[in-house]
Each structure stands twice: as C-alpha cells, then as structure tokens.
Scaffold this motif. Structure first.
Motif: not given
Length: 92
Positions: A5-18, A30-45
């Motif tokens: 889950a990609k988290l936005g403001l107030n920990s709201k889920v913005k999208e879910v990716v596989c 998985g978080i490290d991969f997504l952070t590097q790929l999408l240049n966005y740091p806030f992910w939770v499995q």
C-alpha cells in the motif's frame, strides 16, 4: 505476488501495487524496490487474507501504525470501530 500500500497524508492508502515474490523476499526488500523504482518512500505490505494488518488495504483505507492495521473509511451513520477486526460496526 506481494502487495504493498502506498501511503499518503495521514497514512491514507493512495494505491496498492504488486511486486513479484522473487523481489519482495521480505517486506523491507519490497519497500526498498518500490522506493527506488517509484521514488516514493512510504509503503506498507498488505495481505489479501488479512492474516497480518487485519484487512487487505484498499484506496481510502487508513494505516494505523499503533494497531498495525488497515482500517476502511468510516461509513456515514452511527458506527464504532471493532478493535479486534478493525472494521466498522453499526451501533443500534
């Protein structure tokens, strides 16, 4: 496949990716991969069976770090949060 889950403001889920399990061998991998790929740091499995974090994340859900749970949006009306399931229940 592992879901994140990609988290936005107030920990709201913005999208879910596989992410392929060969890449997401751990949650952090998985978080490290997504952070590097999408240049966005806030992910939770998130887990489809709800075995961890109570519920599978959906857009608009909130990730509650204290409960370590994804909580859906509160419906209109008189609802209370069930602490065991982190789902909203109608109060009659």
């Amino acid at each position: 496949m592992s879901s994140f889950a990609k988290l936005g403001l107030n920990s709201k889920v913005k999208e879910v990716v596989c992410v392929d399990d060969s890449i997401a061998t751990t949650e952090q991998a998985g978080i490290d991969f997504l952070t590097q790929l999408l240049n966005y740091p806030f992910w939770v499995q998130t887990y489809e069976d709800g075995s961890i974090r109570k519920n599978f994340a959906g857009i608009g859900f909130t990730y509650d770090e204290d409960r370590d749970a994804f909580i859906p949006q509160k419906p209109d009306g008189n609802y209370r949060l069930n602490e065991d399931t982190c789902l909203w229940e109608l109060v009659e």
